[in-house]
Write a protein that holds these residues in place. Structure first.
Motif, PDB file in Angstrom:
ATOM      1  N   LEU A 147      10.106  12.991   6.864  1.00  0.00           N
ATOM      2  CA  LEU A 147       9.353  13.919   6.033  1.00  0.00           C
ATOM      3  C   LEU A 147       8.000  13.329   5.651  1.00  0.00           C
ATOM      4  N   ALA A 148       7.980  12.061   5.281  1.00  0.00           N
ATOM      5  CA  ALA A 148       6.734  11.404   4.876  1.00  0.00           C
ATOM      6  C   ALA A 148       5.935  10.894   6.075  1.00  0.00           C
ATOM      7  N   LYS A 149       6.527  10.944   7.278  1.00  0.00           N
ATOM      8  CA  LYS A 149       5.901  10.470   8.523  1.00  0.00           C
ATOM      9  C   LYS A 149       5.485   9.002   8.412  1.00  0.00           C
ATOM     10  N   VAL A 150       6.426   8.178   7.964  1.00  0.00           N
ATOM     11  CA  VAL A 150       6.202   6.739   7.851  1.00  0.00           C
ATOM     12  C   VAL A 150       7.371   5.994   8.486  1.00  0.00           C
ATOM     13  N   GLN A 151       7.183   4.719   8.690  1.00  0.00           N
ATOM     14  CA  GLN A 151       8.224   3.871   9.247  1.00  0.00           C
ATOM     15  C   GLN A 151       9.289   3.585   8.194  1.00  0.00           C
ATOM     16  N   PRO A 152      10.524   3.333   8.623  1.00  0.00           N
ATOM     17  CA  PRO A 152      11.579   2.977   7.659  1.00  0.00           C
ATOM     18  C   PRO A 152      11.204   1.766   6.791  1.00  0.00           C
ATOM     19  N   SER A 153      10.470   0.827   7.367  1.00  0.00           N
ATOM     20  CA  SER A 153      10.064  -0.356   6.599  1.00  0.00           C
ATOM     21  C   SER A 153       9.115   0.018   5.459  1.00  0.00           C
ATOM     22  N   THR A 154       8.336   1.087   5.631  1.00  0.00           N
ATOM     23  CA  THR A 154       7.431   1.536   4.576  1.00  0.00           C
ATOM     24  C   THR A 154       8.214   2.060   3.389  1.00  0.00           C
ATOM     25  N   VAL A 155       9.252   2.873   3.665  1.00  0.00           N
ATOM     26  CA  VAL A 155      10.085   3.398   2.584  1.00  0.00           C
ATOM     27  C   VAL A 155      10.804   2.247   1.884  1.00  0.00           C
ATOM     28  N   GLU A 156      11.231   1.250   2.650  1.00  0.00           N
ATOM     29  CA  GLU A 156      11.883   0.074   2.066  1.00  0.00           C
ATOM     30  C   GLU A 156      10.908  -0.676   1.155  1.00  0.00           C
ATOM     31  N   ASP A 157       9.669  -0.833   1.600  1.00  0.00           N
ATOM     32  CA  ASP A 157       8.648  -1.492   0.774  1.00  0.00           C
ATOM     33  C   ASP A 157       8.397  -0.711  -0.515  1.00  0.00           C
ATOM     34  N   TRP A 158       8.308   0.612  -0.410  1.00  0.00           N
ATOM     35  CA  TRP A 158       8.118   1.436  -1.600  1.00  0.00           C
ATOM     36  C   TRP A 158       9.257   1.209  -2.584  1.00  0.00           C
ATOM     37  N   ARG A 159      10.483   1.168  -2.055  1.00  0.00           N
ATOM     38  CA  ARG A 159      11.652   0.992  -2.918  1.00  0.00           C
ATOM     39  C   ARG A 159      11.621  -0.369  -3.600  1.00  0.00           C
ATOM     40  N   LYS A 160      11.325  -1.416  -2.836  1.00  0.00           N
ATOM     41  CA  LYS A 160      11.307  -2.775  -3.393  1.00  0.00           C
ATOM     42  C   LYS A 160      10.196  -2.961  -4.421  1.00  0.00           C
ATOM     43  N   ARG A 161       9.054  -2.318  -4.207  1.00  0.00           N
ATOM     44  CA  ARG A 161       7.924  -2.441  -5.133  1.00  0.00           C
ATOM     45  C   ARG A 161       8.008  -1.468  -6.302  1.00  0.00           C
ATOM     46  N   GLY A 162       8.886  -0.469  -6.168  1.00  0.00           N
ATOM     47  CA  GLY A 162       9.012   0.529  -7.224  1.00  0.00           C
ATOM     48  C   GLY A 162       7.881   1.526  -7.242  1.00  0.00           C
ATOM     49  N   THR A 163       7.221   1.713  -6.091  1.00  0.00           N
ATOM     50  CA  THR A 163       6.077   2.609  -6.047  1.00  0.00           C
ATOM     51  C   THR A 163       6.375   3.956  -5.400  1.00  0.00           C
ATOM     52  N   GLY A 164       7.473   4.066  -4.695  1.00  0.00           N
ATOM     53  CA  GLY A 164       7.795   5.297  -3.977  1.00  0.00           C
ATOM     54  C   GLY A 164       8.702   6.209  -4.782  1.00  0.00           C
ATOM     55  N   PRO A 165       9.296   7.186  -4.083  1.00  0.00           N
ATOM     56  CA  PRO A 165      10.239   8.082  -4.764  1.00  0.00           C
ATOM     57  C   PRO A 165      11.454   7.301  -5.259  1.00  0.00           C
ATOM     58  N   ALA A 166      12.024   7.740  -6.351  1.00  0.00           N
ATOM     59  CA  ALA A 166      13.165   7.040  -6.944  1.00  0.00           C
ATOM     60  C   ALA A 166      14.393   7.148  -6.039  1.00  0.00           C
ATOM     61  N   PRO A 167      14.956   6.013  -5.630  1.00  0.00           N
ATOM     62  CA  PRO A 167      16.148   6.055  -4.781  1.00  0.00           C
ATOM     63  C   PRO A 167      17.427   6.189  -5.602  1.00  0.00           C
ATOM     64  N   ILE A 168      18.454   6.696  -4.958  1.00  0.00           N
ATOM     65  CA  ILE A 168      19.799   6.737  -5.529  1.00  0.00           C
ATOM     66  C   ILE A 168      20.640   5.860  -4.619  1.00  0.00           C
ATOM     67  N   ARG A 169      21.240   4.819  -5.180  1.00  0.00           N
ATOM     68  CA  ARG A 169      22.005   3.883  -4.368  1.00  0.00           C
ATOM     69  C   ARG A 169      23.492   4.215  -4.436  1.00  0.00           C
ATOM     70  N   MET A 170      24.098   4.298  -3.247  1.00  0.00           N
ATOM     71  CA  MET A 170      25.538   4.503  -3.132  1.00  0.00           C
ATOM     72  C   MET A 170      26.048   3.471  -2.144  1.00  0.00           C
ATOM     73  N   GLY A 171      26.683   2.433  -2.670  1.00  0.00           N
ATOM     74  CA  GLY A 171      27.108   1.326  -1.804  1.00  0.00           C
ATOM     75  C   GLY A 171      25.888   0.578  -1.325  1.00  0.00           C
TER      76      GLY A 171
END
Length: 64
Positions: A10-34
């Protein structure tokens, strides 16, 4: 809610980009399940809209 793979499509980015957003707290809020992370569609859309740059009035006049 969807897994991170559709979020990257949807965002047209690499999976590593979404991971970076999550780790930095700058992207959409994730919901963790396991060990998986999920994202609300509305959160991804809101984040993408927040990245939108508004054109200045001067830039609009020059484009006409």
């Amino acid at each position: 809610m969807f897994y991170s793979a559709p979020a990257t499509a949807l965002a047209k980015v690499q999976p590593s980009t979404v991971e970076d957003w999550r780790k930095r707290g700058t992207g959409p809020a994730p919901i963790r399940m396991g060990t998986a992370y999920f994202y609300e569609f509305s959160d991804v859309m809101a984040f993408m809209k927040s990245l939108k740059k508004e054109r200045s009035r001067e830039a609009i006049y020059h484009s006409i």
